[in-house]
Write a protein that holds these residues in place. Structure first.
Motif, PDB file in Angstrom:
ATOM      1  N   ALA A  24      22.427   1.107  45.600  1.00  0.00           N
ATOM      2  CA  ALA A  24      23.668   0.480  46.084  1.00  0.00           C
ATOM      3  C   ALA A  24      24.447  -0.143  44.931  1.00  0.00           C
ATOM      4  N   ALA A  25      23.758  -0.846  44.042  1.00  0.00           N
ATOM      5  CA  ALA A  25      24.436  -1.491  42.909  1.00  0.00           C
ATOM      6  C   ALA A  25      25.038  -0.461  41.965  1.00  0.00           C
ATOM      7  N   VAL A  26      24.297   0.592  41.669  1.00  0.00           N
ATOM      8  CA  VAL A  26      24.786   1.650  40.782  1.00  0.00           C
ATOM      9  C   VAL A  26      25.996   2.344  41.415  1.00  0.00           C
ATOM     10  N   SER A  27      25.901   2.676  42.693  1.00  0.00           N
ATOM     11  CA  SER A  27      27.003   3.345  43.401  1.00  0.00           C
ATOM     12  C   SER A  27      28.272   2.486  43.402  1.00  0.00           C
ATOM     13  N   MET A  28      28.107   1.212  43.666  1.00  0.00           N
ATOM     14  CA  MET A  28      29.255   0.305  43.701  1.00  0.00           C
ATOM     15  C   MET A  28      29.908   0.208  42.318  1.00  0.00           C
ATOM     16  N   ALA A  29      29.084   0.046  41.286  1.00  0.00           N
ATOM     17  CA  ALA A  29      29.627  -0.072  39.931  1.00  0.00           C
ATOM     18  C   ALA A  29      30.322   1.220  39.500  1.00  0.00           C
ATOM     19  N   LEU A  30      29.769   2.358  39.882  1.00  0.00           N
ATOM     20  CA  LEU A  30      30.398   3.644  39.567  1.00  0.00           C
ATOM     21  C   LEU A  30      31.763   3.762  40.245  1.00  0.00           C
ATOM     22  N   ARG A  31      31.797   3.485  41.542  1.00  0.00           N
ATOM     23  CA  ARG A  31      33.051   3.612  42.307  1.00  0.00           C
ATOM     24  C   ARG A  31      34.130   2.667  41.793  1.00  0.00           C
ATOM     25  N   ARG A  32      33.720   1.445  41.450  1.00  0.00           N
ATOM     26  CA  ARG A  32      34.689   0.420  41.034  1.00  0.00           C
ATOM     27  C   ARG A  32      34.941   0.395  39.528  1.00  0.00           C
ATOM     28  N   GLN A  33      34.279   1.271  38.789  1.00  0.00           N
ATOM     29  CA  GLN A  33      34.366   1.271  37.326  1.00  0.00           C
ATOM     30  C   GLN A  33      34.129  -0.150  36.810  1.00  0.00           C
ATOM     31  N   GLN A  34      32.947  -0.632  37.131  1.00  0.00           N
ATOM     32  CA  GLN A  34      32.570  -2.020  36.897  1.00  0.00           C
ATOM     33  C   GLN A  34      31.314  -2.056  36.029  1.00  0.00           C
ATOM     34  N   LEU A  35      31.187  -3.075  35.206  1.00  0.00           N
ATOM     35  CA  LEU A  35      29.973  -3.240  34.409  1.00  0.00           C
ATOM     36  C   LEU A  35      28.771  -3.438  35.316  1.00  0.00           C
ATOM     37  N   LEU A  36      27.601  -3.089  34.786  1.00  0.00           N
ATOM     38  CA  LEU A  36      26.355  -3.201  35.540  1.00  0.00           C
ATOM     39  C   LEU A  36      25.312  -3.851  34.640  1.00  0.00           C
ATOM     40  N   LYS A  37      24.703  -4.928  35.128  1.00  0.00           N
ATOM     41  CA  LYS A  37      23.596  -5.548  34.396  1.00  0.00           C
ATOM     42  C   LYS A  37      22.303  -5.037  35.006  1.00  0.00           C
ATOM     43  N   ILE A  38      21.389  -4.569  34.141  1.00  0.00           N
ATOM     44  CA  ILE A  38      20.122  -4.050  34.654  1.00  0.00           C
ATOM     45  C   ILE A  38      18.951  -4.649  33.882  1.00  0.00           C
ATOM     46  N   ARG A  39      17.812  -4.649  34.536  1.00  0.00           N
ATOM     47  CA  ARG A  39      16.513  -4.816  33.867  1.00  0.00           C
ATOM     48  C   ARG A  39      15.905  -3.432  33.901  1.00  0.00           C
ATOM     49  N   TYR A  40      15.566  -2.911  32.723  1.00  0.00           N
ATOM     50  CA  TYR A  40      15.126  -1.525  32.606  1.00  0.00           C
ATOM     51  C   TYR A  40      13.744  -1.465  31.991  1.00  0.00           C
ATOM     52  N   ARG A  41      12.877  -0.712  32.627  1.00  0.00           N
ATOM     53  CA  ARG A  41      11.507  -0.545  32.142  1.00  0.00           C
ATOM     54  C   ARG A  41      11.380   0.844  31.533  1.00  0.00           C
ATOM     55  N   SER A  42      11.431   0.903  30.197  1.00  0.00           N
ATOM     56  CA  SER A  42      11.217   2.184  29.518  1.00  0.00           C
ATOM     57  C   SER A  42       9.710   2.404  29.426  1.00  0.00           C
ATOM     58  N   ARG A  43       9.301   3.447  28.747  1.00  0.00           N
ATOM     59  CA  ARG A  43       7.864   3.713  28.601  1.00  0.00           C
ATOM     60  C   ARG A  43       7.169   2.615  27.808  1.00  0.00           C
ATOM     61  N   SER A  44       7.906   1.935  26.928  1.00  0.00           N
ATOM     62  CA  SER A  44       7.264   0.980  26.030  1.00  0.00           C
ATOM     63  C   SER A  44       7.538  -0.492  26.342  1.00  0.00           C
ATOM     64  N   LYS A  45       8.676  -0.808  26.981  1.00  0.00           N
ATOM     65  CA  LYS A  45       8.987  -2.224  27.227  1.00  0.00           C
ATOM     66  C   LYS A  45      10.056  -2.384  28.301  1.00  0.00           C
ATOM     67  N   GLU A  46      10.186  -3.629  28.741  1.00  0.00           N
ATOM     68  CA  GLU A  46      11.233  -3.958  29.705  1.00  0.00           C
ATOM     69  C   GLU A  46      12.322  -4.729  28.984  1.00  0.00           C
ATOM     70  N   GLU A  47      13.584  -4.332  29.245  1.00  0.00           N
ATOM     71  CA  GLU A  47      14.719  -4.964  28.580  1.00  0.00           C
ATOM     72  C   GLU A  47      15.853  -5.185  29.561  1.00  0.00           C
ATOM     73  N   ARG A  48      16.722  -6.113  29.204  1.00  0.00           N
ATOM     74  CA  ARG A  48      17.971  -6.307  29.936  1.00  0.00           C
ATOM     75  C   ARG A  48      19.055  -5.533  29.202  1.00  0.00           C
ATOM     76  N   ARG A  49      19.889  -4.836  29.970  1.00  0.00           N
ATOM     77  CA  ARG A  49      20.971  -4.048  29.383  1.00  0.00           C
ATOM     78  C   ARG A  49      22.245  -4.288  30.188  1.00  0.00           C
ATOM     79  N   THR A  50      23.379  -4.156  29.514  1.00  0.00           N
ATOM     80  CA  THR A  50      24.672  -4.178  30.191  1.00  0.00           C
ATOM     81  C   THR A  50      25.292  -2.805  29.989  1.00  0.00           C
ATOM     82  N   LEU A  51      25.661  -2.165  31.107  1.00  0.00           N
ATOM     83  CA  LEU A  51      26.126  -0.781  31.082  1.00  0.00           C
ATOM     84  C   LEU A  51      27.523  -0.630  31.669  1.00  0.00           C
ATOM     85  N   SER A  52      28.207   0.406  31.202  1.00  0.00           N
ATOM     86  CA  SER A  52      29.414   0.913  31.855  1.00  0.00           C
ATOM     87  C   SER A  52      29.015   2.250  32.462  1.00  0.00           C
ATOM     88  N   PRO A  53      28.679   2.278  33.758  1.00  0.00           N
ATOM     89  CA  PRO A  53      28.211   3.528  34.381  1.00  0.00           C
ATOM     90  C   PRO A  53      29.337   4.551  34.497  1.00  0.00           C
TER      91      PRO A  53
END
Length: 181
Positions: A24-53
């Motif tokens: 829901a958050a990704v869809s909303m940010a895509l539709r509204r061309q809005q920044l998205l803050k995420i917590r992302y778990r890669s294979r090696s670590k968890e990080e906070r990222r700010t994205l323009s989807p």
């Protein structure tokens, strides 16, 4: 009923499903061309990222978000199931952070066309090679797939998987080239 077409989607068993909140958050940010803050778990670590989807991609049996990553200053793919959390950023907060949504216009990998040329693996029995050639639209003995540089890896992953009987790749890459514009 006699006229019913029966269909079974076996791939659904291995299809990873992102959480409803993340979707829901990704869809909303895509539709509204809005920044998205995420917590992302890669294979090696968890990080906070700010994205323009910029767009969703379904490849390698999972959903990916193609986005500009403000934290890493570049365009990247993010697997939705690896997003621990996702939340659109309001315009007011974005202004306070000094960030603006960034379109895909600068994503050179998205606009760089590639041609992946494949042939059935010659180590497979001749009859298997012939079946593969009938299954796909071959030109001069090659399967030519035009894609972009951002999705090229996913195309290769799909065609370089192992034959379940012979345990060798069904296809091999002939030559990689940049598509002419």
């Amino acid at each position: 009923p006699d006229n019913e077409l029966l269909f079974e989607d076996v791939e659904r068993y291995g299809r990873m499903q992102p959480t409803t909140k993340v979707t829901a958050a990704v869809s909303m940010a895509l539709r509204r061309q809005q920044l998205l803050k995420i917590r992302y778990r890669s294979r090696s670590k968890e990080e906070r990222r700010t994205l323009s989807p910029n767009r969703l991609i379904y490849a390698a049996n999972r959903f990916h978000l193609r986005a500009y990553c403000h934290s890493r200053d570049g365009y990247r793919d993010f697997v939705l199931t690896r997003m621990v959390s996702a939340e659109p950023v309001s315009k007011m907060i974005a202004d306070e952070l000094g960030l603006q949504w960034k379109s895909e216009d600068g994503d050179t990998a998205w606009f760089e066309q590639r041609v992946v040329r494949l042939k059935p693996n010659p180590e497979l029995p001749e009859e298997i090679q012939e079946v593969l050639a009938r299954d796909f639209p071959m030109e001069e003995g090659e399967l030519r797939i035009t894609c972009n540089a951002a999705t090229e890896l996913y195309v290769k992953m799909q065609f370089l998987r192992l034959d379940m009987v012979y345990l060798i790749p069904q296809w091999f890459i002939v030559v990689e080239e940049v598509a002419e514009k």
